[in-house]
Scaffold this motif. Structure first.
Motif, mmCIF file in Angstrom:
data_model
loop_
_atom_site.group_PDB
_atom_site.id
_atom_site.type_symbol
_atom_site.label_atom_id
_atom_site.label_comp_id
_atom_site.label_asym_id
_atom_site.label_seq_id
_atom_site.Cartn_x
_atom_site.Cartn_y
_atom_site.Cartn_z
ATOM 1 N N GLU A 110 0.837 -1.204 0.000
ATOM 2 C CA GLU A 110 0.000 0.000 0.000
ATOM 3 C C GLU A 110 0.871 1.252 0.000
ATOM 4 N N ARG A 210 -11.772 1.196 -9.818
ATOM 5 C CA ARG A 210 -12.776 1.418 -8.788
ATOM 6 C C ARG A 210 -12.594 2.787 -8.140
ATOM 7 N N VAL A 212 -12.723 4.270 -4.817
ATOM 8 C CA VAL A 212 -12.753 3.833 -3.426
ATOM 9 C C VAL A 212 -13.004 5.039 -2.532
ATOM 10 N N GLU A 214 -12.730 6.801 1.056
ATOM 11 C CA GLU A 214 -12.123 6.787 2.393
ATOM 12 C C GLU A 214 -13.091 7.557 3.294
ATOM 13 N N ASP B 344 -20.604 2.353 0.070
ATOM 14 C CA ASP B 344 -19.294 2.771 0.560
ATOM 15 C C ASP B 344 -19.033 2.188 1.931
ATOM 16 N N GLN B 347 -18.426 -1.472 1.807
ATOM 17 C CA GLN B 347 -17.089 -1.700 1.261
ATOM 18 C C GLN B 347 -16.039 -1.465 2.339
ATOM 19 N N ALA B 348 -16.158 -0.340 3.059
ATOM 20 C CA ALA B 348 -15.199 -0.006 4.111
ATOM 21 C C ALA B 348 -15.230 -1.040 5.229
ATOM 22 N N GLN B 350 -15.685 -4.204 4.844
ATOM 23 C CA GLN B 350 -15.022 -5.436 4.420
ATOM 24 C C GLN B 350 -13.514 -5.294 4.309
ATOM 25 N N GLU B 351 -13.029 -4.066 4.078
ATOM 26 C CA GLU B 351 -11.594 -3.857 3.874
ATOM 27 C C GLU B 351 -10.697 -4.463 4.941
ATOM 28 N N PRO B 352 -10.927 -4.181 6.240
ATOM 29 C CA PRO B 352 -9.987 -4.667 7.261
ATOM 30 C C PRO B 352 -9.969 -6.190 7.390
ATOM 31 N N ILE B 354 -10.475 -8.444 4.803
ATOM 32 C CA ILE B 354 -10.530 -8.993 3.449
ATOM 33 C C ILE B 354 -9.962 -10.416 3.382
ATOM 34 N N SER B 385 -18.126 -4.223 10.342
ATOM 35 C CA SER B 385 -16.926 -5.028 10.201
ATOM 36 C C SER B 385 -16.800 -6.019 11.356
#
Lengths: 225, 487
Positions: A110, A210, A212, A214, B344, B347-348, B350-352, B354, B385
């Motif tokens: 990242e 995509r 994304v 934040e 959003d 999605q956020a 699921q990120e941590p 994944i 999450s």
């Protein structure tokens, strides 16, 4: 532009500096270090690095202050390293001239991706065409294509996509997007922005890059893995 | 606020003044009678006039006017020929009599008015001095209660009361006190009117009570205890009212100072807590960041690196959870609502996790169709999450996790369902306790994930509940009040 790019690391943790040096040197960068804000500013003035990794939690001065001082005379790309989770701090840094951020603990991949993105943006020519994966945004002819097929976009959607493509891989705060698309006066357009992002996502579909989000900060156009 | 004091009985001094007036007239009449052959009857008129003027300077209006009338009549009766009758012979004597009468009355009236005015001014001056003294001593006193004590002492001195008692009120109710006049005090406090001895309300009470403070912010009552034979007139009561007002200002000021100090302390304490949390956060996360970066550098696909990687990710999750828990419990957490796209947020969420979700594909339903919602996206993402992560622990590998979202009027409902063993019966609430672990549960959780999730949802005014789905597996339901954007 020289082939070896020089990166300045400003972080008070010695282990962090050592590790980042190893990572960056392993990727072909030259590295110089500073462990305090004041020292960091001096190193930046002396060595003229191509990018700066700046930790916000410095002992002698607030990272934000260091950033502001730096921005008074240099527009070198700055990547913020922050331990704190709060969005407000990051947004403030981004609004004050930082190019992107990573939150500790971060993954090396990242970090490198974002570093490359900010280097690319600074040193790419102002070109009329931006490519992000299979997406091509032609500013001159006012058209965008995905895998060759033309995308039907409203003028505002095109403007938003243009800003995101120009900054591909890099975070763009909500305020920055609003300012660049609608102008400085329209500060309260957050809802409108979200609606347009929503539409753009649907048009880009599953295969394209995509957008994304934040949370609390902004958006990033990311190439699909 | 008004005082309606009882009209005090005609004071003794008044009766004395009347008697003295009578005596003076009698004495003067006798003296002039004696001097009549040498001086003539006009002389006595002037003597009487002078006496009336002098009387006006010392006595109240009533006795003076009575004296004026009496002198006129005496002069007529005894001195104007024909003597010993009220009849007057010569016409010029009639005029003289009339003029004398007029002069006597006017002089008496004027001089006594002058006297009255002087007395009023003196009283005003005393009142102003008293108020000034009370204000000064409260300002000059070294501390909060010292100022108040000093003010009370001065007030007691000025009013000549035997004892002054102060009863303050908290939140509109009078604090308890040993005084016997409790009902009088309560009445005075509620009706914001003076009550007790020397007033129209409860005149047989022990003391006189005055309210302190204003209608909107009552501060209490102040009571004046007099000696048994004290006499308190209307003017004294008015003075006390102004003193009570002054005292209210003093008390009000003390309260504001105390409140400001408390607010400062609270702000400072919050600031310290936040600084401490930041510090701890930094100390914990830095070594974890170092380990992760070093691991990435090792590159290892070997089993050792793999184990370390799993462990450090878990450690990171635990540290972050505990920090969030601390932040939530110490009250520094506030929901910051903004317009959010639920996709959003999902999605956020699921990120941590994944990595964990690779074994458990998430099936989404409805999140993309919803309009923009007013929520705290970050808190909701974290909560989701945690719930998703919990599902990955209990669901068998390969089994999907279903996430569905829909709107009820004014509220967002999200359901997360897994195909695991479900919840032990009766434990639907207990799963949200900190460090709860179901019997025979696999390791891997932080122990606080669900507690945090619920805390985050409740911080936005919603709730998170759990149940076992009739077809198996656990189902968590998020209910959140949320405005929808008209677009």
């Amino acid at each position: 532009m020289s082939t070896t790019q020089r990166i300045l690391i400003v972080d008070d943790e010695v282990q962090m500096r050592r590790l980042l040096r190893m990572v960056l040197e392993g990727r072909g960068f030259t590295v110089c270090e500073a462990e305090q804000g004041q020292q960091g500013l001096q190193e930046a003035a002396f060595h003229r690095p191509d990018a700066v990794l700046l930790d916000l939690g410095l002992p002698d001065m607030d990272g934000l202050t260091a950033l502001k001082h730096l921005r008074e005379w240099s527009d070198v790309p700055v990547l913020i390293l922050s331990v704190r989770n709060q969005e407000a701090v990051k947004v403030e840094a981004l609004e004050n001239g930082a190019d992107d951020f990573v939150t500790k603990p971060f993954g090396t991949a990242e970090l490198l991706a974002r570093l490359h993105a900010i280097l690319r943006r600074r040193y790419s020519q102002q070109s009329p065409v931006y490519s992000v994966g299979t997406l091509r945004v032609d500013v001159l002819h006012h058209e965008a294509t995905l895998e060759g097929t033309s995308l039907k976009l409203t003028p505002t959607e095109f403007a938003v996509l243009k800003v995101l493509s120009q900054n591909a891989g890099r975070i763009v705060t909500q305020n920055q997007l609003i300012r660049q698309v609608w102008g400085a006066q329209q500060a309260s357009q957050t809802e409108g922005l979200r609606v347009h992002i929503n539409h753009l996502r649907k048009k880009l579909g599953e295969t394209g890059p995509r957008i994304v989000n934040e949370p609390g900060i902004g958006y990033r156009l990311v190439e699909p893995q | 606020m008004s005082t309606k004091p009882q009209r005090p009985p005609v004071s003794v001094s008044r009766i004395l003044q009347y008697s003295l007036a009578l005596c003076v007239v009698f004495v003067l009449a006798s003296v002039c009678w004696g001097l009549l052959p040498f001086t003539g009857y006009l002389f006595s008129a002037l003597v009487f006039l002078v006496a009336i003027v002098l009387a006006g300077l010392r006595w109240s209006r009533g006795p003076v006017l009575m004296m004026a009338v009496l002198c006129a009549l005496v002069w007529n009766f005894l001195f104007i020929p024909p003597q010993f009758t009220l009849h007057i012979e010569k016409p010029q004597d009639v005029v003289m009599f009339a003029l004398f009468f007029l002069a006597a009355l006017s002089m008496g009236h004027l001089t006594s008015r002058l006297h009255e005015r002087e007395q009023n001014e003196a009283r005003q001056q005393r009142q102003t001095d008293a108020l000034l003294r009370v204000a000064q001593c409260s300002v000059q006193a070294p501390g909060a209660s010292a100022g108040l004590d000093e003010s009370l002492r001065v007030i007691r001195q000025i009013t000549n009361a035997e004892r002054v008692s102060l009863v303050l009120s908290e939140d509109g109710a009078l604090s308890s006190s040993p005084d016997q006049d409790r009902p009088v005090m309560e009445w005075c406090h509620t009706h914001r009117t003076a009550a007790g001895r020397f007033t129209e309300q409860f005149p047989h009470a022990h003391a006189t009570w005055f309210p302190l403070g204003t209608e909107q912010r009552p501060l209490g009552v102040i009571g004046f205890h007099w000696s048994r034979d004290a006499v308190v007139d209307r003017h004294a009561l008015q003075l006390i009212e102004s003193l009570a007002l002054q005292l209210s200002l003093v008390i009000g000021k003390e309260k504001l100072i105390a409140a400001a100090r408390r607010a400062d302390l609270l702000a400072e304490s919050e600031r310290l807590q936040r600084a401490l949390l930041d510090s701890v956060s930094h100390e914990l996360k830095t070594p974890i960041a170092v380990i992760r970066t070093a691991l990435d550098g090792l590159g290892g696909s070997d089993p050792w690196s793999s184990e370390i990687r799993t462990a450090v990710m878990r450690l990171q999750r635990i540290v972050e959870s505990f920090l969030e828990m601390t932040r939530m419990e110490s009250g520094v957490l506030t929901a910051q609502k903004d317009w959010c796209d639920l996709s959003d947020v999902v999605q956020a969420a699921q990120e941590p996790i994944i990595e964990e979700l690779k074994q458990h594909p998430v099936r989404l339903e409805g999140a993309g169709d919803l309009p923009l919602l007013r929520l705290d996206g970050r808190l909701l993402a974290q909560a989701l999450s945690n719930v998703l992560h919990n599902a990955t622990i209990y669901a068998p590998p390969g089994a999907p996790i279903e996430l569905s979202a829909r709107m009820n009027p004014g509220a967002l409902i999200i359901r997360v369902r897994d195909h695991g063993p479900g919840l032990p019966p009766g434990e639907e609430e207990r799963v949200f306790d900190k460090f709860y672990r179901a019997p025979a549960a696999p390791a891997g959780g932080t122990g606080v994930g669900l507690a945090i999730a619920r805390g985050f949802v409740r911080a936005q005014g919603g709730d998170l509940t759990a149940r076992t789905h009739p077809d198996g597996g656990a189902e968590f339901t998020f209910t959140l009040p949320a405005e929808t954007h008209p677009v």
